[in-house]
Write a protein that holds these residues in place. Structure first.
Motif, PDB file in Angstrom:
ATOM      1  N   ASN A  85       0.745  -1.434  -0.238  1.00 32.33           N
ATOM      2  CA  ASN A  85       0.010   0.013   0.117  1.00 32.33           C
ATOM      3  C   ASN A  85       0.867   1.211   0.236  1.00 32.33           C
ATOM      4  O   ASN A  85       0.572   2.186   0.660  1.00 32.33           O
ATOM      5  N   VAL A  86       1.859   1.404  -0.780  1.00 31.57           N
ATOM      6  CA  VAL A  86       2.643   2.523  -0.976  1.00 31.57           C
ATOM      7  C   VAL A  86       2.558   2.864  -2.468  1.00 31.57           C
ATOM      8  O   VAL A  86       2.434   2.149  -3.432  1.00 31.57           O
ATOM      9  N   MET A  87       2.121   4.297  -2.518  1.00 33.95           N
ATOM     10  CA  MET A  87       1.682   4.978  -3.702  1.00 33.95           C
ATOM     11  C   MET A  87       3.101   5.116  -4.576  1.00 33.95           C
ATOM     12  O   MET A  87       4.299   5.342  -3.990  1.00 33.95           O
ATOM     13  N   HIS A  88       3.028   4.793  -5.705  1.00 32.72           N
ATOM     14  CA  HIS A  88       4.292   5.100  -6.573  1.00 32.72           C
ATOM     15  C   HIS A  88       4.013   6.115  -7.881  1.00 32.72           C
ATOM     16  O   HIS A  88       4.427   5.646  -9.014  1.00 32.72           O
ATOM     17  N   LEU A  89       3.510   7.218  -7.590  1.00 33.67           N
ATOM     18  CA  LEU A  89       3.055   7.968  -8.653  1.00 33.67           C
ATOM     19  C   LEU A  89       4.426   8.525  -9.434  1.00 33.67           C
ATOM     20  O   LEU A  89       4.526   8.855 -10.551  1.00 33.67           O
ATOM     21  N   GLU A  90       5.588   8.601  -8.523  1.00 36.56           N
ATOM     22  CA  GLU A  90       6.683   9.347  -9.008  1.00 36.56           C
ATOM     23  C   GLU A  90       7.351   8.355 -10.133  1.00 36.56           C
ATOM     24  O   GLU A  90       7.986   8.901 -10.998  1.00 36.56           O
ATOM     25  N   SER A  91       7.059   7.035 -10.080  1.00 36.78           N
ATOM     26  CA  SER A  91       7.401   6.175 -11.210  1.00 36.78           C
ATOM     27  C   SER A  91       7.029   6.514 -12.570  1.00 36.78           C
ATOM     28  O   SER A  91       7.657   6.218 -13.593  1.00 36.78           O
ATOM     29  N   LEU A  92       5.982   7.402 -12.598  1.00 33.29           N
ATOM     30  CA  LEU A  92       5.412   7.709 -13.835  1.00 33.29           C
ATOM     31  C   LEU A  92       6.511   8.703 -14.676  1.00 33.29           C
ATOM     32  O   LEU A  92       6.595   8.936 -16.012  1.00 33.29           O
ATOM     33  N   VAL A  93       7.457   9.283 -14.034  1.00 35.83           N
ATOM     34  CA  VAL A  93       8.348  10.245 -14.681  1.00 35.83           C
ATOM     35  C   VAL A  93       9.233   9.285 -15.628  1.00 35.83           C
ATOM     36  O   VAL A  93       9.770   9.735 -16.609  1.00 35.83           O
ATOM     37  N   ASP A  94       9.434   8.016 -15.477  1.00 35.19           N
ATOM     38  CA  ASP A  94      10.093   7.241 -16.244  1.00 35.19           C
ATOM     39  C   ASP A  94       9.611   7.093 -17.679  1.00 35.19           C
ATOM     40  O   ASP A  94      10.116   6.747 -18.466  1.00 35.19           O
TER      41      ASP A  94
END
Length: 147
Positions: A85-94
């Motif tokens: 349940n950790v959000m990974h929105l920052e992975s979208l910058v890849d």
């Protein structure tokens, strides 16, 4: 379940659609269809009512467990929340174009993962923060994809 690559691709298309109008492009029909299928699948899986989802599209997030779990389902299907349940929105910058990195990083930096009482509440709290941080961007992305 859909692959993380497909999820990131769908998220890329969602968020790119929210770029300023002179930079925007049409979301392919196949992507809209896939997102509508995910939407329907998550509605069925969680039992959320169409009324609650419509309320959210109008800008008011319902404080309802079925709606919270609907959001969790959607985020899980596109790979933006993990099994812890950790959000990974920052992975979208890849996978997103440079023009949108600042918006994504601002949301990720401002909100991170808002810990809720469970996974559904965690996504709900995080989405509330995204909307408070950049509501027009989030609304445009959702409207373009599901509209």
């Amino acid at each position: 379940m859909y692959s993380k690559t497909l999820g990131l691709s769908l998220a890329l298309l969602v968020l790119c659609s929210a770029i300023t109008p002179h930079q925007a492009w049409e979301i392919p029909d196949v992507v809209r269809k896939q997102m509508k299928k995910l939407h329907a699948r998550c509605m069925t899986a969680t039992g959320v009512s169409e009324e609650l989802v419509s309320q959210a599209h109008k800008g008011v997030l319902p404080n309802d467990q079925t709606f919270k779990c609907f959001l969790h389902c959607m985020f899980e299907m596109v790979g933006l929340i993990d099994s812890d349940n950790v959000m990974h929105l920052e992975s979208l910058v890849d996978v997103l174009p440079v023009e949108i990195h600042s918006k994504i990083l601002n949301l990720a930096d401002s909100c991170g993962t808002k810990k809720g009482v469970d996974g559904c509440d965690t996504v709900y709290q995080s989405v509330q923060c995204y909307i408070e941080t950049d509501g027009p961007f989030i609304k445009a992305a959702v409207d373009d994809l599901l509209g």
